[in-house]
Design a protein around this motif. Structure first.
Motif, short mmCIF file in Angstrom:
data_model
loop_
_atom_site.label_atom_id
_atom_site.label_comp_id
_atom_site.label_asym_id
_atom_site.label_seq_id
_atom_site.Cartn_x
_atom_site.Cartn_y
_atom_site.Cartn_z
N LYS A 150 2.54 -11.20 2.40
CA LYS A 150 3.62 -12.16 3.33
C LYS A 150 2.73 -12.16 4.63
O LYS A 150 2.89 -13.05 5.29
N LEU A 151 2.02 -10.94 4.90
CA LEU A 151 1.30 -11.15 6.15
C LEU A 151 -0.14 -11.75 6.16
O LEU A 151 -0.92 -11.70 7.00
N ASP A 152 -0.33 -12.17 4.89
CA ASP A 152 -1.62 -13.06 4.84
C ASP A 152 -2.63 -12.02 4.79
O ASP A 152 -3.67 -12.50 5.23
N MET A 153 -2.65 -10.96 4.52
CA MET A 153 -3.91 -9.98 4.44
C MET A 153 -4.67 -10.34 3.13
O MET A 153 -4.18 -10.25 2.25
N ASP A 154 -5.84 -10.36 3.62
CA ASP A 154 -6.86 -10.47 2.51
C ASP A 154 -7.75 -9.52 2.00
O ASP A 154 -8.64 -9.11 2.27
N VAL A 155 -6.63 -8.68 1.46
CA VAL A 155 -7.07 -7.37 0.81
C VAL A 155 -6.98 -7.02 -0.70
O VAL A 155 -5.97 -7.87 -1.32
N LYS A 156 -7.66 -6.60 -1.52
CA LYS A 156 -7.38 -6.13 -2.82
C LYS A 156 -6.77 -4.68 -2.81
O LYS A 156 -7.23 -3.91 -2.20
N PHE A 157 -6.18 -4.72 -3.86
CA PHE A 157 -5.52 -3.31 -4.27
C PHE A 157 -5.71 -2.79 -5.32
O PHE A 157 -6.03 -3.51 -6.64
N MET A 158 -5.99 -1.45 -5.40
CA MET A 158 -6.28 -0.82 -6.47
C MET A 158 -5.45 0.52 -6.75
O MET A 158 -5.40 1.25 -6.20
N LEU A 159 -4.77 0.26 -8.07
CA LEU A 159 -3.89 1.25 -8.39
C LEU A 159 -4.39 2.10 -9.46
O LEU A 159 -5.35 2.03 -10.11
N SER A 160 -3.56 3.24 -9.48
CA SER A 160 -4.18 4.47 -10.57
C SER A 160 -3.46 4.10 -11.86
O SER A 160 -2.59 3.21 -12.04
N GLY A 161 -3.40 5.13 -12.67
CA GLY A 161 -2.56 4.84 -14.23
C GLY A 161 -0.87 5.05 -13.71
O GLY A 161 -0.39 4.27 -14.42
N ALA A 162 -0.57 5.37 -12.59
CA ALA A 162 0.74 5.72 -12.19
C ALA A 162 1.20 4.37 -11.79
O ALA A 162 2.45 4.01 -11.82
N GLY A 163 0.34 3.31 -11.44
CA GLY A 163 0.80 1.96 -10.92
C GLY A 163 0.60 0.92 -12.13
O GLY A 163 0.83 -0.16 -11.82
N PHE A 164 -0.20 1.56 -12.96
CA PHE A 164 -0.39 0.66 -14.22
C PHE A 164 0.87 0.49 -15.13
O PHE A 164 0.92 0.82 -16.20
N HIS A 165 1.96 -0.40 -14.59
CA HIS A 165 2.97 -0.31 -14.85
C HIS A 165 3.40 -1.87 -15.54
O HIS A 165 3.04 -2.70 -14.31
N THR A 166 4.11 -2.18 -16.29
CA THR A 166 4.07 -3.64 -16.51
C THR A 166 5.21 -4.24 -15.43
O THR A 166 4.94 -5.44 -14.89
N VAL A 167 6.08 -3.27 -15.07
CA VAL A 167 6.81 -4.05 -13.80
C VAL A 167 6.00 -4.47 -12.66
O VAL A 167 6.44 -5.43 -12.20
N VAL A 168 4.96 -3.87 -12.57
CA VAL A 168 4.29 -4.27 -11.31
C VAL A 168 3.67 -5.73 -11.53
O VAL A 168 3.60 -6.72 -10.71
N ALA A 169 3.18 -5.90 -12.81
CA ALA A 169 2.92 -7.39 -13.10
C ALA A 169 3.72 -8.11 -13.13
O ALA A 169 3.68 -9.50 -12.68
N LYS A 170 4.90 -7.98 -13.80
CA LYS A 170 6.02 -8.88 -14.23
C LYS A 170 7.10 -8.95 -13.15
O LYS A 170 7.36 -10.31 -12.66
N GLY A 171 7.20 -8.02 -12.32
CA GLY A 171 8.26 -8.21 -11.22
C GLY A 171 8.60 -9.42 -10.41
O GLY A 171 9.37 -10.13 -10.66
#
Ligand code: ATP
Ligand code: ATP
Ligand code: MG
Ligand code: MG
Lengths: 365, 258, 291, 366, 254
Positions: D223-244
């Motif tokens: 929303k803030l137009d930030m140009d950053v990449k995010f790196m998650l761990s296994g705990a964030g490797f969740h279908t809902v994160v992709a689908k949501g």
């Protein structure tokens, strides 16, 4: 029906009204002392756990039950007790010193917190203590050298005069140690409640104006009570640390505070006995549920283990039924049962039916 | 010398001048009554003396000492006890415990001694009990000794409150409407008790009361206040004869009631 | 500029605290009891809205789903009061605390059993829609949140200030017996207020859901919202909102400018400071007892 | 006779969070494990023994975990523990497990303490968060040109593991470190934290927050137009994160590193499809979540080891059998092999990226 | 005349304590009935039981021919019974005006006329109408409680110690109001009052309640003439010195 003839004031001042009740306590104590000879490791460890919760419950009871200071932050004081004890032991102090010091440090911390909090009551105090809890939690994470930070620490093993009292190495001894501590604190607590200090606690709880008019310094009394409360809680925290063996800040979560609140209220607010009954409820009932669930599975092939959260849910329903059935707590119910037997032939069936009751605002003290 | 000196006392709550320049002296051994219409500021005067309220102006001296700057909990130690108009007992304790709480200013042990229940604590407890039993006997509360306050009838609670004040062992006792809600018979008892307090216990009594027969019977002097201001002061009959007092307070009942 | 951005985000977030806090205040105003299941009611409301609205569930239009969820939660909370809470009428407030803590567990179980424990996303029409003005970005969801909160606070305030029932509810909280003898059906008023607080919780839950995913444990937010209500002065609706906004705004600003752990502690430090300064909360009503 | 083993039954225990904040992991894990056991038991068990999986709920409270361990080990006398959740919880339970040598299989925590210091009875299912993140971060440096990392983490075991991995890279001079921000599990506004990130000029954010918090934070950043990449761990490797919030595309380009592969891309494979179908039948959920993968993987490992241990089941024979395991787990998409000095089952790390609302495997690292 | 309220064999308990032991009273249309009784006799309990605030264990309460025993208190109010409770149960955080308006909660029509009337009776309440009731003096709160009771326009008004804490002047005024309401508007009253003089003067009939039982009843002038009443409720004026009262006369009805 039992009638007690009182022939001197000592009868009222004594802890026990009559020989019979003294004998009951003696029998209970004997059973508790001999427990390791009768039960296996599972039950003994559970008994030790329950005693620790009862100790923590007594701590909170002083505040909530006797001075009316509700705390949602007692987990913080468990933490302070546990970390202080471990830190001192790691620094080389023997348990016999580190343990009481842990209690005193926690108590002083609590008493100091209580001073600015003195004008708060009820829910406002509960939230202030919740805030204290959140801050202490952060401090625990920050003070990594002492607390092990997020990673946590191993509780040192208890040695007294060369004898091991380790939870995992010498459970019997550990149990007796806890039993002795709990007995001592209970005795002191009972003494407190029959002395001027205990009465001043009750006075502050019921009416602050009157307490002041009687010359009771409300600030000091509440601060003392909170200090004693947190001190005892700190002792329990130290024991809990040794009991768990390894812990980090997550051991002392808000849920522990809430559970403690359950202990004192379900047990019976304002009664020492309530802390024990409440601790029994909070530690034993979930186990009973789990065992019953296993039993269903083994004997009838009804497997409820697959329904997630069912145990917790059943526990919650038991709490709900309980509070509806007996809002004054387990000890209140016990008193009624006892009265019923004492006046046995005269008891009416619906003698304890609740008369309608009404609340008034408690915002003014 | 007077025991209690009240000079130009005033307190304002927002716009309400609850007490507005009241002065009076109470001599040792005297029974001094304050009367006045509802809302005149009588209870407020009590609250000022017991330091629950901060006066807007004026001074309070007790036993020659300025008490205006003291804290509420210091007052009992000086020997001033009080009761409350609306009854402020410790509802979840027994009558006995309520009375024992009145002995707080006399405690000689600290909390550590209490926790260990040293022999000294027991000795002290016995002594407190003895004093409290005297009060119980005096007020005929024997039947209620171990009853919880919450279940007691109004009249008994009033008496327990007087008992708790007496247990302090005060020099001056402030009674806020001791006879309200009591029957004629019970009011009579109160009258006797006040007499005895003064005569046998050497107490000074400062009383607020609407029951004029009681006021007439026991008090030496009466102060009438209205709207926070003094109206008249003197013997009971003098004050009752004051036309202002009659108009504001007594109405026409003077004749029938007396 | 950045500060402005932080404040706006914080306000929107604070409004959610405020909304949950409103639920606490509602019940407190009507019975001086604290409903520790308020956060879980919010959770349940959000799930019901999800169940009605999401495409792979019932798939009703968003507005209808929300209104339907509010209605269902109204009836559910109302029923909970009738069947459970009423049993401890007149008992010490502590009984309600224990009761509602336990009810929270039950609500979580119910939601978990129906919708599972994995996070789910509520489909809303505002997701990802942002408005830009002078370098500040405002999510449509944030705007909706702020607007709805203001409306609800005003509405509930008016309810208590101007309606007969609102006044009766307050009376009941101050003195149940006196309320009864003037003819207030205290228990029925309580049910109504519980129902209302269920509906308000639903709104809070739906708005919360616009920010991420929901799972049966999001009710934990209730604790912080409760703290917000308390520092506002628990008996006051504007106070609850203000308390929520304070916490909401402090969080991002402290998160931005305060160092490390201090940032995390700051909402709680603010709470302590407020309570020490005003032991009855910001909008405290009279505390001292007239004797 | 070894504890927990009779002629017709093997008792396995597990202490999970079935009602607390980590229920999203434990609940599907237990469900998936039970599916495996049901099938095994329906086929007559292992060497004639049925598996009795005794499940305890600790609600993410350490004291209740200690109670559960006491019950499972001292009362129920379980043979082994499976899928215990939570780092402090596991470590507390270790105190009871260690003296009796109770095997701990595939605990749901990727903390390094699960296998370190090494002990015969400790077995982890997948590589630790630490290793996964380290590999992922290295990938991002190499392939995405990541130079400066910021961290947004919860002060929990997985947060700390991620921190440790990223810090190690920074110390090695491979990357620069920006702001390190610690959060609370009940935070729901990340504007301030993202401001710090922007200020320190990071191009990549390592994130270890609650699932819903991660969605929230990433949405806010977009929303803030930030140009950053995010790196998650296994705990964030969740279908809902992709689908949501797939429809909005805000999650595009989010990376995650884990010891297993996302299911969606492989849903066509027959075995996977069969499993998904059976899971759906049992739970009604369309796509098994991360927890289910872990649960299925752990239970499969256990079953295979029990089979390999032969009819004469003791802790020694079991551990020996564990150390011989070497197979491909088709469901998790990883290769499982244990040995005497490797008690981590799947050693690979899979780096995935969200593309068009689905996790897409971008690299497999050994 | 018909009995508006008739209570038969009422028994009420506080847990194990029996506070009413079979009380029967009648209140006829348009009459003022007073109940005398020592402390703890059960007067308040009787009032509360009639009002529905307490559940009776046994017995009937008939109001205008309908059994109201065990009814919720708000229903009882709707039937036309209003209680001015013992000990000024006001709503401390509400303003005086709000307190009074709540008194008219069950009324459908406009109650502002009655509000003016109450303000006329107690001008101080009007002066303070925007203030929180909790800060009123004891007597002012009592006025408020009485005023609130009047606001509901009841058929039967029950007053539990209305003169509690009121100045002599106001006590007279209150009883004046009671008498006037009864005479002009025909409001039936049940009155508990420690000031037996004025109660017996105002009421038509009286009961004496002791230890939860009715021990005596009759028209007020008859009661006032009884020795026991004179001794225990009216206080014989000749015995004011303690010396003469060392012993207590026993009540003959015991
Ligand atoms: N804390 C307070 N805040 C605001 N007003 C107050 C406060 N205390 C007393 N007052 C006001 O001061 C006036 C005097 O009250 P006080 O209680 O002293 O009257 P009183 O003479 O005792 O009357 P009563 O005979 O009715 O008890 C009243 O008008 C009351 O409303
Ligand atoms: N809450 C209670 N719990 C137990 N007993 C109670 C309770 N309230 C009253 N009682 C008992 O019931 C009896 C009747 O009390 P009640 O209040 O009705 O008396 P009363 O006639 O109104 O007295 P008073 O003149 O003091 O107002 C008393 O003996 C009292 O001890
Ligand atoms: Mg007064
Ligand atoms: Mg009464």
């Amino acid at each position: 029906m039992r009638i007690v003839f009182k022939t001197s004031y000592d009868k009222d001042i004594d802890l026990h009204e009559h020989g019979w009740s003294r004998a009951k306590i003696a029998v209970l104590a004997a059973i508790m002392v001999l427990l390791p000879f009768f039960v296996g490791e599972y039950y003994l460890a559970e008994a030790a756990n329950t005693l620790i919760w009862a100790l923590a419950g007594m701590g909170l009871m002083v505040a909530v039950g006797h001075t009316g200071q509700v705390s949602l932050g007692h987990a913080a004081f468990l933490a302070i007790g546990a970390y202080t004890d471990s830190a001192l032991m790691n620094a080389g102090l023997p348990f016999l010193l580190s343990f009481p010091i842990a209690g005193i440090v926690t108590g002083i911390f609590g008493a100091i917190i209580a001073i600015p909090a003195v004008r708060m009551s009820g829910i406002y105090l509960a939230i202030a203590t919740l805030a204290v809890f959140a801050i202490v939690e952060e401090l625990v994470i920050l003070l990594e050298p002492i607390t092990g930070g997020v990673g946590g620490i191993m509780a040192p093993s208890i040695q007294i005069f060369g004898i091991s009292f380790d939870r995992y190495g010498a459970l019997d001894n550990f149990y007796w140690l806890i039993l002795a501590i709990v007995a001592l604190v209970t005795w002191g607590y009972a003494n407190l409640m029959r002395s001027p200090t205990g009465r001043s606690f009750l006075a502050v709880r019921d009416s602050e104006v009157s307490a002041r008019a009687l010359g009771i310094n409300v600030t000091r009394t509440r601060s003392l009570a909170f200090g004693l409360s947190t001190g005892v809680t700190g002792l329990a925290g130290a024991l809990m640390g040794h009991y768990i063996g390894f812990y980090n800040y997550e051991l002392f979560s808000i849920f522990i505070s809430i559970n403690l609140l359950l202990v004192v209220t379900i047990g019976g607010l304002g009664f020492i006995q309530g802390a024990f009954l409440g601790a029994l409820l909070i530690t034993a009932v979930p186990q009973v549920i789990a065992i019953a669930r296993d039993g269903l599975n083994a004997n009838f092939g009804i497997d409820l283990g697959g329904i997630p959260g069912l145990d917790t849910m059943i526990f919650a329903v038991i709490l709900i039924l309980f509070i509806i059935f007996e809002p004054t707590g387990l000890y209140g119910r016990w008193l009624k049962i006892r009265t019923w037997f004492e006046i046995f032939p005269l008891a009416r069936r619906d003698m304890f039916r609740r008369q309608k009751s009404y609340l008034k605002t408690e915002r003014m003290k | 010398m007077s025991l209690l000196e009240v000079k130009d006392l005033a307190v304002h709550f927002g716009g309400v001048k609850a007490v507005d320049g009241v002065s009076f002296d109470v001599s040792p051994g005297e029974v001094f009554a304050i009367i006045g219409p509802n809302g005149a500021g009588k209870s407020t005067i009590f609250n000022l003396i017991s330091r629950i309220y901060e006066p807007t102006r004026g001074t309070l001296r007790f036993d020659g000492k300025d008490i205006t700057g003291l804290k509420a909990h210091d007052i009992a130690r000086l020997g001033i006890a009080r009761t409350f108009q609306n009854i402020e007992l410790f509802d979840h304790s027994t009558v006995l415990d309520n009375l024992l709480m009145g002995r707080h200013t006399h405690r000689a042990t600290n909390f550590i001694q209490d926790i260990l229940f040293l022999p000294k604590v027991r000795r002290e407890e016995r002594a407190h009990r003895l004093r409290v039993e005297e009060v119980i006997e005096f007020l005929e509360l024997e039947a209620y000794r171990t009853k919880m306050i919450a279940g007691l009838p109004y009249g008994v609670r009033k008496v327990v409150e007087i008992g708790r004040a007496l247990a302090i062992g005060p020099k001056l006792i402030l009674l806020d409407e001791p006879a309200s809600g009591l029957s004629v018979e019970e009011t009579q008892d109160v009258a006797f008790w006040i007499e005895d307090m003064r005569r046998d216990m050497g107490l000074t009594v400062l009383m607020v009361e609407h029951d004029m027969s009681l006021v007439n019977q026991v008090s030496d002097r009466v102060l009438a206040v209205a709207n926070g201001k003094p109206l008249a002061m003197g013997t009971p009959s003098e004050v009752q004869a004051d036309p202002q007092v009659q108009a504001a307070y007594l109405g026409t009942a003077v004749e029938d009631a007396a | 500029m950045e500060l402005m951005q932080l404040v706006i985000g914080g306000l929107a977030n604070g409004c959610i605290y405020g909304l949950v806090a409103l639920g606490f205040v509602l019940i407190y105003k009507a019975s001086e009891g604290v409903n520790f299941a308020q956060g879980d009611m919010m959770m349940l409301g959000a799930f019901i809205a999800l169940g009605l609205g999401n495409a792979d569930e019932l798939g009703l239009p968003f507005g209808i789903a929300v209104i339907g969820a509010m209605a269902i939660m109204f009836v559910l909370s109302w029923g909970v009061e009738r069947v459970v809470v009423r049993q401890i009428f007149g008992q010490p407030q502590f009984a309600l605390v224990i009761l509602t803590i336990a009810m929270g567990f039950v609500f979580r179980f119910v939601a978990g059993s129906i919708w599972g424990y994995s996070p789910l996303v509520l489909e809303t029409p505002f997701a990802g829609q942002n408005l830009r003005a002078g370098g500040i970005v405002v999510g449509l969801a944030d705007l909706v949140t702020i607007g709805v909160t203001i409306l609800l606070t005003l509405g509930l305030w008016a309810f208590f200030a101007f309606t007969r029932i609102g006044l009766a509810a307050q009376a009941a909280s101050q003195n149940q017996m006196a309320a009864y003898i003037v003819g207030v059906p205290v228990m029925r008023v309580n049910s109504l207020i519980w129902g209302l607080s269920g509906a308000v919780a639903t709104v809070a839950g739906v708005l919360y859901a616009t920010k991420g995913a929901i799972d049966p444990n999001i009710g934990l937010l209730g604790i912080k919202a409760f703290a917000a209500a308390v520092i506002g002065g628990l008996g006051s609706l504007p106070g609850a909102l203000l308390g929520g906004l304070i916490i909401g705004v402090v969080e991002p600003i402290a998160g931005r400018y305060a160092p490390g752990e201090l940032a995390k502690m700051s909402p709680y430090i603010i709470m302590l400071v407020v309570l020490v300064a005003r032991p009855g909360g910001l909008f405290a009503q009279i505390q001292m007892k007239k004797v | 006779q070894t504890q927990g083993v009779t002629d017709d039954e093997i008792k396995i225990g597990g202490a999970h969070d079935l009602s607390g904040i980590f229920a999203p992991f434990s609940v599907p894990a237990v469900t998936a494990a039970n599916l495996v056991f049901d099938e095994v038991n329906a086929n007559g068990g292992i060497h004639g023994r049925k598996i009795n999986y005794i499940v305890e709920d600790h609600g993410y409270q350490v004291p209740r975990a200690a109670q559960a361990a006491n019950k499972l080990i001292n009362r129920d006398q379980v043979f082994a523990m499976l899928l215990n959740l939570g780092t402090p919880h596991n470590l507390a339970m270790f105190q009871l497990m260690e003296p009796k040598g109770i095997p701990n299989i595939s605990p749901i925590t990727a903390a390094r303490q699960m296998v370190e210091p090494p002990a015969p009875w400790k077995f982890a299912g997948t590589s630790s968060y630490y290793e996964a993140i380290k590999a992922t971060a290295e990938y991002m440096v190499a392939e995405e040109g990541a130079e400066k990392f910021c961290l947004m983490i919860l002060p929990t075991d997985f947060g700390k593991e991620i921190e440790a991995a990223v810090l190690e890279l920074a110390e090695a001079g491979e990357i620069e470190m920006g702001a390190e921000i610690s959060h609370k599990p009940d935070e729901s506004d990340f504007t301030g934290a993202l401001g710090k990130v922007a200020e320190s000029g990071c191009d990549t954010v390592g994130m270890a927050l609650g699932v819903s918090q991660q969605i929230n934070a990433i949405t806010t950043a977009r929303k803030l137009d930030m140009d950053v990449k995010f790196m998650l761990s296994g705990a964030g490797f969740h279908t809902v994160v992709a689908k949501g919030l797939a429809a909005q595309g805000v999650m595009e380009g989010v990376y995650a590193g884990a010891g297993w592969q996302d299911l969606e891309a492989r849903a066509g494979e027959p075995e996977v499809a069969e499993w998904i179908a059976s899971y759906k039948e049992a739970t009604g959920e369309d796509l098994p979540s991360t927890g289910a993968l872990l649960g299925h993987g752990g239970a499969t490992t256990l079953v295979r080891a029990l089979e390999a241990a032969g009819p004469d089941l003791t802790h020694e024979s079991f551990i020996a059998a564990m150390e011989t395991l070497d197979y491909d787990d088709v469901i998790s998409g990883n290769h499982v092999d244990y040995s005497a000095d490797d008690h981590v089952g799947a050693d690979e790390v899979f780096v995935s990226r969200i593309e068009n609302g689905s996790w897409t495997l971008v690299q497999t690292l050994e | 005349m018909s009995a508006v309220l008739s209570v038969r064999n009422l028994e009420t308990f506080y847990g194990a304590i029996m506070a009413l032991r079979g009380v029967s009273i009648d209140v006829e249309e348009g009459e003022i009935v007073t109940i005398l009784g020592a402390n703890g006799a059960g007067k308040t309990t009787l009032m509360k039981t009639i009002a529905g605030l307490m559940d009776p264990e046994k017995g009937q309460i008939t109001f205008m021919g309908e059994n109201i025993a065990g009814l919720e208190p708000d229903r009882v109010v709707r039937k036309g019974i209003s209680l001015v409770p013992e000990g000024r149960e006001v709503f401390p955080y509400l303003t005086i005006e709000e307190n009074l308006r709540l008194g008219a909660f069950t009324r459908r029509g406009d109650a502002s006329g009655d509000l003016d009337l109450v303000y006329q009776y107690f001008p101080i309440l009007k002066e303070r109408r925007k203030q929180a009731a909790g800060f009123l003096s004891g007597g002012q709160q009592q006025m408020l409680a009485i005023g609130r009771g009047l606001m509901s326009d009841p058929k039967l008004l029950m007053l539990d110690e209305p003169s509690l804490g009121l100045s002599p002047l106001l006590t007279q005024e209150i009883f004046g109001i009671i008498a006037r309401l009864n005479a002009d508007e025909g409001v039936t009253m049940l009155l508990v009052e420690q000031n037996a003089h004025i109660a017996l003067e105002t009421a038509h009939r009286g009961y004496v309640l002791e230890m939860g039982r009715i021990v005596m009843t009759g028209p007020c002038d008859q009661l006032a003439a009884s020795d026991d009443i004179q001794e225990f409720y009216l206080g014989r004026t000749d015995e004011t010195e303690r010396g003469q009262k060392r012993w207590k006369r026993r009540k003959t009805w015991r």
